[in-house]
Design a protein around this motif. Structure first.
Motif, PDB file in Angstrom:
ATOM      1  N   PRO A 297       0.812  -1.189   0.000  1.00 42.33           N
ATOM      2  CA  PRO A 297       0.000   0.000   0.000  1.00 42.33           C
ATOM      3  C   PRO A 297       0.850   1.244   0.000  1.00 42.33           C
ATOM      4  O   PRO A 297       1.932   1.288   0.525  1.00 42.33           O
ATOM      5  N   SER A 298       0.373   2.284  -0.618  1.00 44.13           N
ATOM      6  CA  SER A 298       1.032   3.583  -0.616  1.00 44.13           C
ATOM      7  C   SER A 298      -0.018   4.647  -0.406  1.00 44.13           C
ATOM      8  O   SER A 298      -1.192   4.377  -0.197  1.00 44.13           O
ATOM      9  N   SER A 299       0.405   5.915  -0.513  1.00 42.16           N
ATOM     10  CA  SER A 299      -0.478   6.975  -0.082  1.00 42.16           C
ATOM     11  C   SER A 299      -1.500   7.387  -1.126  1.00 42.16           C
ATOM     12  O   SER A 299      -2.487   8.025  -0.816  1.00 42.16           O
ATOM     13  N   SER A 300      -1.260   7.056  -2.382  1.00 50.11           N
ATOM     14  CA  SER A 300      -2.191   7.510  -3.402  1.00 50.11           C
ATOM     15  C   SER A 300      -2.936   6.337  -4.018  1.00 50.11           C
ATOM     16  O   SER A 300      -2.423   5.231  -4.099  1.00 50.11           O
ATOM     17  N   HIS A 301      -4.168   6.616  -4.471  1.00 56.16           N
ATOM     18  CA  HIS A 301      -4.973   5.568  -5.091  1.00 56.16           C
ATOM     19  C   HIS A 301      -4.276   5.018  -6.323  1.00 56.16           C
ATOM     20  O   HIS A 301      -4.271   3.822  -6.582  1.00 56.16           O
ATOM     21  N   GLN A 302      -3.630   5.914  -7.083  1.00 58.74           N
ATOM     22  CA  GLN A 302      -2.954   5.462  -8.296  1.00 58.74           C
ATOM     23  C   GLN A 302      -1.818   4.519  -7.983  1.00 58.74           C
ATOM     24  O   GLN A 302      -1.601   3.522  -8.660  1.00 58.74           O
ATOM     25  N   ASP A 303      -1.033   4.798  -6.933  1.00 59.27           N
ATOM     26  CA  ASP A 303       0.067   3.919  -6.562  1.00 59.27           C
ATOM     27  C   ASP A 303      -0.451   2.583  -6.077  1.00 59.27           C
ATOM     28  O   ASP A 303       0.188   1.566  -6.265  1.00 59.27           O
ATOM     29  N   ARG A 304      -1.623   2.573  -5.399  1.00 58.37           N
ATOM     30  CA  ARG A 304      -2.167   1.302  -4.958  1.00 58.37           C
ATOM     31  C   ARG A 304      -2.529   0.439  -6.150  1.00 58.37           C
ATOM     32  O   ARG A 304      -2.305  -0.764  -6.166  1.00 58.37           O
ATOM     33  N   ILE A 305      -3.105   1.071  -7.164  1.00 57.18           N
ATOM     34  CA  ILE A 305      -3.449   0.315  -8.364  1.00 57.18           C
ATOM     35  C   ILE A 305      -2.181  -0.196  -9.031  1.00 57.18           C
ATOM     36  O   ILE A 305      -2.093  -1.341  -9.441  1.00 57.18           O
TER      37      ILE A 305
ATOM     38  N   ALA B 276      12.027   2.105 -13.912  1.00 55.35           N
ATOM     39  CA  ALA B 276      11.842   2.659 -12.570  1.00 55.35           C
ATOM     40  C   ALA B 276      10.628   3.570 -12.527  1.00 55.35           C
ATOM     41  O   ALA B 276       9.877   3.595 -11.539  1.00 55.35           O
ATOM     42  N   ASP B 277      10.403   4.333 -13.601  1.00 55.79           N
ATOM     43  CA  ASP B 277       9.259   5.249 -13.643  1.00 55.79           C
ATOM     44  C   ASP B 277       7.928   4.507 -13.611  1.00 55.79           C
ATOM     45  O   ASP B 277       6.920   5.040 -13.132  1.00 55.79           O
ATOM     46  N   LEU B 278       7.896   3.280 -14.138  1.00 56.81           N
ATOM     47  CA  LEU B 278       6.645   2.523 -14.120  1.00 56.81           C
ATOM     48  C   LEU B 278       6.142   2.313 -12.696  1.00 56.81           C
ATOM     49  O   LEU B 278       4.939   2.277 -12.452  1.00 56.81           O
ATOM     50  N   TRP B 279       7.063   2.163 -11.751  1.00 56.02           N
ATOM     51  CA  TRP B 279       6.676   1.938 -10.362  1.00 56.02           C
ATOM     52  C   TRP B 279       6.969   3.135  -9.453  1.00 56.02           C
ATOM     53  O   TRP B 279       6.845   3.032  -8.241  1.00 56.02           O
ATOM     54  N   ASN B 280       7.363   4.264 -10.058  1.00 56.55           N
ATOM     55  CA  ASN B 280       7.704   5.451  -9.259  1.00 56.55           C
ATOM     56  C   ASN B 280       8.773   5.137  -8.215  1.00 56.55           C
ATOM     57  O   ASN B 280       8.623   5.417  -7.019  1.00 56.55           O
TER      58      ASN B 280
ATOM     59  N   PHE C   4      14.749  -5.672 -16.644  1.00 55.49           N
ATOM     60  CA  PHE C   4      14.675  -4.660 -15.584  1.00 55.49           C
ATOM     61  C   PHE C   4      13.296  -4.619 -14.927  1.00 55.49           C
ATOM     62  O   PHE C   4      13.174  -4.302 -13.746  1.00 55.49           O
ATOM     63  N   LEU C   5      12.270  -4.956 -15.676  1.00 58.56           N
ATOM     64  CA  LEU C   5      10.954  -5.081 -15.047  1.00 58.56           C
ATOM     65  C   LEU C   5      10.969  -6.211 -14.018  1.00 58.56           C
ATOM     66  O   LEU C   5      10.385  -6.105 -12.940  1.00 58.56           O
ATOM     67  N   PHE C   6      11.646  -7.296 -14.365  1.00 63.70           N
ATOM     68  CA  PHE C   6      11.783  -8.404 -13.419  1.00 63.70           C
ATOM     69  C   PHE C   6      12.539  -7.964 -12.161  1.00 63.70           C
ATOM     70  O   PHE C   6      12.117  -8.224 -11.028  1.00 63.70           O
ATOM     71  N   LEU C   7      13.674  -7.297 -12.331  1.00 65.08           N
ATOM     72  CA  LEU C   7      14.460  -6.860 -11.182  1.00 65.08           C
ATOM     73  C   LEU C   7      13.685  -5.903 -10.292  1.00 65.08           C
ATOM     74  O   LEU C   7      13.693  -6.012  -9.063  1.00 65.08           O
ATOM     75  N   TYR C   8      12.995  -4.962 -10.899  1.00 61.01           N
ATOM     76  CA  TYR C   8      12.313  -3.913 -10.127  1.00 61.01           C
ATOM     77  C   TYR C   8      10.935  -4.335  -9.639  1.00 61.01           C
ATOM     78  O   TYR C   8      10.280  -3.593  -8.910  1.00 61.01           O
TER      79      TYR C   8
ATOM     80  N   GLY D  12       6.538   0.283  -2.142  1.00 62.70           N
ATOM     81  CA  GLY D  12       5.439   0.772  -2.949  1.00 62.70           C
ATOM     82  C   GLY D  12       5.890   1.967  -3.765  1.00 62.70           C
ATOM     83  O   GLY D  12       7.049   2.396  -3.714  1.00 62.70           O
ATOM     84  N   GLY D  13       5.003   2.534  -4.565  1.00 63.85           N
ATOM     85  CA  GLY D  13       5.322   3.706  -5.374  1.00 63.85           C
ATOM     86  C   GLY D  13       5.618   4.915  -4.506  1.00 63.85           C
ATOM     87  O   GLY D  13       5.071   5.065  -3.415  1.00 63.85           O
ATOM     88  N   MET D  14       6.467   5.803  -4.983  1.00 66.96           N
ATOM     89  CA  MET D  14       6.899   6.960  -4.192  1.00 66.96           C
ATOM     90  C   MET D  14       6.439   8.284  -4.767  1.00 66.96           C
ATOM     91  O   MET D  14       7.008   9.336  -4.457  1.00 66.96           O
TER      92      MET D  14
END
Length: 609
Positions: free
Chosen positions: A39-47, A219-223, A554-558, A564-566
């Motif tokens: 979980p993170s602080s924003s609805h978008q990051d949770r998704i 990295a940007d995909l997951w913030n 890199f998607l696998f590594l990250y 969670g997203g930042m």
């Protein structure tokens, strides 16, 4: 790139087979599950956190396209500027947890893995003690790379720890990182396009860059914060200070762990001075030449070589030795390129920005073990300036006909900074557990890796987080730890971590083998520099690597990112870093021009022992 956990790496050379201190707490996930969505602080990051890796892979070719065109524009995502990040392995930064009956843990080794494990466990209120064989910590050692999965894990462990590391961090993935043609790069360090549609018809089209790694885009995909490096002494000081804030006497130097004995009440730990200590758990984080592993796997004496010399304490020689050096040097692409890998016949040469105007380089060669040409401070076998000069001459002769960019870096390297190390790793432990009763192995003690993915230190940090999380989840609030409970938890830790670590370890090894044995100078219709079957194969691989393999890798590594997203924090960290980076680099360039000493002696492999 990380040489046995000690150096920054170029994490792209492989092929996939298949702010401040606001911290929240949440219900721990099941102990036997590897954290994947948090979980993170924003609805978008949770998704975003709940999206499957399969969905991420659908965007892989787009990431490759963005990387090869050099598009640095960020995604337009609306997220809150103040982000609260869930911390599962810790509590609010600086806050002492409530005391109950603490778990008593002894950690063998005070390296990155041991100190990070101590930090995570001390935040749980456990009674933790590190025994480190080094008489005292010395301020030496080269930069260590942390990829986005490692920085996410550090933030999940502790907010303040993460903040302090970021202030000393040098980002590399915010700029182009990739593979260059070692023979055709024109010598000017220019930033040319990866794919030039006129290349095959126009002999003047540049052929400098072969592929670009989509580190930033993934990295940007997951913030997540971007891949970068931090000087080992600074990292060590931060970890020591943060642990000492929680327990002043958490570490004892000059006394290493040499053995153990499991019993009904826990484990008896045997120390190098002949004394013993009782503990609930012993964590073996004592590096590739681990005394804890030597007993657990019955390997004999520490560093005991096989009769034919092909392995040492169960670790086979990889077939490769690496030479390394460092210099302060303002290259034409210094502010535009994080790191680059020059490929050519039977070898590759890497350069990386490590901050403060410094360039670190590595030359990977297929040589027999024990082919010593320079010292290795890791083993206490320091070299001389004359050896360094001889190595530079030797490497220049081996790279005759290569781009003048390689020779320019070598010519400007202080001879006293040159070192060499034979590379050892281990096959993944598919059949043998990392645990024995209430003893467990982590980091290089059980899964040392080749440096090609830059994941050695990162995997030790993931181990620290997961071990703490699984142990903490092994009991209910009304139940104390018992030897049976903790032993079962350590086995679950092995079951949880082994598949991911095995995959990363195998990919790291595969990279060197493929580059040395299957890659060559790409074929071109305009010259005769690459004409055998490997040259044609290398050229054919180019679009596959750019649009499919590296994005998937890199998607696998990250995909492991327990913070969670930042939100927009990674972008803010990048902006703050850019200003610091240019100021410190320009200062180093001015001092070098004025004749001041700007590069220290051997340090890249150094570990205080």
């Amino acid at each position: 790139m990380l040489i046995q956990g000690s150096r920054p790496a170029h994490p792209g050379l492989t092929f996939l087979p298949g702010s401040k201190h606001a911290v929240g707490t949440s219900k721990l996930p099941r102990a036997d599950a590897v954290a994947s969505a948090h979980p993170s602080s924003s609805h978008q990051d949770r998704i975003s956190g709940q999206s499957s890796l399969t969905t991420r892979l659908a965007a892989a070719s787009l990431l490759g396209t963005a990387a090869c065109t050099g598009n640095r524009s960020s995604r337009k995502r609306r997220v809150a500027r103040s982000v609260t990040v869930t911390s599962e392995a810790g509590v609010t930064a600086g806050e002492r947890p409530a005391q109950g009956k603490p778990l008593k843990v002894i950690i063998a080794g005070g390296g990155v893995g041991g100190l990070t494990t101590a930090m995570a466990m001390l935040k749980k209120g456990w009674d933790v003690k590190i025994y480190e064989k080094t008489g005292k910590f010395a301020r030496f050692g080269g930069p260590i790379q942390f990829a986005s999965n490692a920085t996410s894990t550090l933030k999940a462990i502790d907010e303040r720890l993460f903040d302090r590391i970021m202030k000393k961090f040098c980002f590399t993935a915010t700029r182009r990182c990739g593979i260059k043609d070692g023979l055709r790069s024109d010598g000017s360090f220019r930033m040319t396009d990866i794919f030039d549609p006129f290349y095959f018809g126009d002999a003047k089209s540049p052929a400098d860059w072969f592929v670009s790694f989509p580190l930033k885009e993934c990295a940007d995909l997951w913030n997540l914060p971007y891949t970068g490096v931090i000087n080992r002494p600074e990292l060590q000081d931060i970890l020591l200070d943060e642990c000492a804030n929680l327990k002043a006497d958490f570490i004892e130097n000059g006394k290493g762990v040499v053995g153990y004995e499991n019993h009904a009440n826990g484990v008896t730990v045997k120390l190098s001075d002949g004394t013993t200590e009782e503990a609930d758990i012993l964590v073996g984080s004592d590096g590739i030449w681990s005394a804890v592993r030597a007993q657990m796997y019955k390997e004999g004496e520490v560093k005991q070589r096989s009769k034919n010399g092909s392995s040492c304490q169960g670790c086979p020689y990889s077939g490769y030795t690496v030479f390394a050096g460092e210099t302060v040097l303002k290259l034409g692409d210094y502010y535009d390129c994080g790191y680059k890998v020059y490929i050519g016949p039977k070898k590759y040469f890497v350069t990386s920005d490590v901050g403060d105007g410094r360039i670190q380089w590595y030359a990977f060669l297929a040589l027999p073990p024990g082919t010593r040409k320079a010292g290795d401070s890791w083993t206490g076998d320091g070299g001389s300036a004359q050896e360094g000069r001889d190595v530079i001459s030797y490497l220049k002769s081996l790279h005759e006909g290569w781009s003048s960019e390689v020779h320019h870096v070598l010519d400007n390297t202080p001879a006293e900074s040159v070192e060499q190390r034979d590379l050892y790793d281990r096959w993944p432990e598919f059949l043998r557990s990392w645990s024995d009763g209430n003893v467990v192995l982590i980091g290089d003690a059980v899964h040392p890796m080749m440096p090609n993915l830059g994941q050695g230190g990162g995997q030790a940090i993931e181990d620290a987080y997961e071990l703490t999380r699984i142990l903490d989840g092994a009991r209910s609030y009304s139940q104390d730890f018992t030897p049976t409970v903790t032993a079962e938890a350590l086995q679950r830790f092995y079951n949880s971590r082994m598949p991911r670590v095995a995959g990363i370890s195998l990919l790291s090894r595969l990279a060197s083998d493929l580059i040395i044995n299957a890659f060559d100078t790409p074929w071109s219709p305009h010259d005769q520099k690459g004409m055998d079957w490997k040259s044609y194969l290398t050229l054919a691989w180019k679009p596959i690597l750019q649009f499919f393999v590296f994005p998937a890798q890199f998607l696998f590594l990250y995909s492991y990112h327990p913070s969670g997203g930042m939100g927009d924090l990674p972008k803010r960290l990048e902006a703050e870093w850019r200003k610091r980076h240019k100021e410190s680099a320009e200062d180093a360039f001015r001092r070098k021009e004025a004749g001041e000493t700007t590069s220290s002696g051997p340090s890249f492999f150094a570990k205080s022992e």
